[in-house]
Design an enzyme around this catalytic site. Sequence first.
Site, PDB file in Angstrom:
ATOM      1  N   TYR A   1       0.846  -1.200   0.000  1.00 29.41           N
ATOM      2  CA  TYR A   1       0.000   0.000   0.000  1.00 29.41           C
ATOM      3  C   TYR A   1       0.880   1.249   0.000  1.00 29.41           C
ATOM      4  CZ  TYR A   1      -3.225   3.615   1.324  1.00 29.41           C
ATOM      5  OH  TYR A   1      -3.946   4.775   1.339  1.00 29.41           O
TER       6      TYR A   1
ATOM      7  N   ASP B   1       6.232   6.512   6.051  1.00 34.36           N
ATOM      8  CA  ASP B   1       4.954   6.184   6.711  1.00 34.36           C
ATOM      9  C   ASP B   1       4.871   4.679   6.912  1.00 34.36           C
ATOM     10  OD1 ASP B   1       2.328   5.964   7.520  1.00 34.36           O
ATOM     11  OD2 ASP B   1       1.472   7.038   5.798  1.00 34.36           O
TER      12      ASP B   1
ATOM     13  N   GLU C   1       1.676  17.883   4.035  1.00 36.84           N
ATOM     14  CA  GLU C   1       1.626  16.822   3.012  1.00 36.84           C
ATOM     15  C   GLU C   1       0.905  17.355   1.778  1.00 36.84           C
ATOM     16  OE1 GLU C   1       0.423  12.128   2.784  1.00 36.84           O
ATOM     17  OE2 GLU C   1      -0.833  13.415   4.005  1.00 36.84           O
TER      18      GLU C   1
END
Length: 404
Positions: A159, A212, A341
């Site tokens: 992902y 992340d 972001e």
Amino acid sequence: MKIVDVQVIVTSPTRNFVTLKITTSDGIIGLGDATLNGRELAVASYLRDHISPLLIGRDPSRIEDTWNYLYKGAYWRRGPVTMAAVAAVDMALWDIKGKVAGLPLYQLLGGASRTGCLAYAHATGADLPELIDSVHEQLDLGYRAIRVQTGVPGLEKVYGVGHSGVATYEPADRGARPSEEIWDTSAYLRHIPSVFEQLRNHFGQELPLLHDAHHRLTPQQAARLGKELEPYDLFWLEDVTPAENPAALRLVRQHTTIPLAIGEVFNNIWDTELLLSEQLIDFIRCAIVHAGGITHVRKIWSLAELYQVRAASHGPTDVSPINFAAAVHMGLSAANFGIQEHMRHQPLVDEVFRHAFRFDDGYLHPGEEPGLGVSLDEELASRYPYESAYLPVAYLPDGTLHDW
Ligand code: EZ4
Ligand code: CO
């Protein structure tokens, strides 16, 4: 002035967005984002069926009062659906207040604290050469900080890693069922430190790099990863452990000095209180739309400021440019802004949601239009009806459903 009309607009220009449109008796329009990826219609119903009737006749200038009316008044507090709905109302009312005053939102929030908001882009690659190319692409666009996600040997799909580049990485898969991915934490932990070692060899020491972990690790695994990444001087390591247990970060913090960021699934100041007061994190990442809007996230950021925690709101493509505009206005004005972001929306999304915010040479600016500075082309929006879409789910190799 009174609220005379409230509409919920669901549109899917490449992906689903839920927008709240409030009209006042003076003909002023305020827009709020209410998008909750993969659960969009629940928020649309909450707004249409439960909130809209309560707004008709209210004074749109009473933002704080309306926020409390919807939050305390409902008795059932918190949760992403409720808080996204409250946030949409809140953003729309701030938008109206800015238009009434003739001022951009950041001016109402205290004015600019900086000339622009440092942005970070996403780079992804199935392997190292692809990842290096992707980082170069983002640097060429002008970004000065880069989040890197990479494929893991032995895993077919990870992902956050694009199938064909960054642009298509996140849109939730359209279809009646979520797609499924196999995740292997041991393989990931073995691989990631070498990726950062090679990125530092290639790009040097100065480029701010972020990563992340998407809530997939135990505290022990997270502590190990943090320690192993320390030599590569990350800007932050994001979402190491499942976010509903903030105390998990105590163990991580005791073992590593790597800067920690968390918060994209938080929806309330109480989700952040232990993390902030114990100084277990360095960046708080709530999305404006998922944490009750400008009014509530401002309180979270002020609490964070007391503890030297910087604000870095979630800015993925799965929330609309209305949310993004709110984030950039807040970022420009907040004393403790850290970084923003920035995943670029598809061009069609930017046509449906025309916006004054702009990216220039690594920095974002909200622009000078009154309010949020976003307008919705309703005719264009109506050509793209809602389509069912889900985020993927992750399984361990033995078929156990895993955190992600
Ligand atoms: O998975 O916004 O930091 N960004 C992320 C995102 C989230 C999505 C979930 O809807 O982790 O890509
Ligand atoms: Co994230």
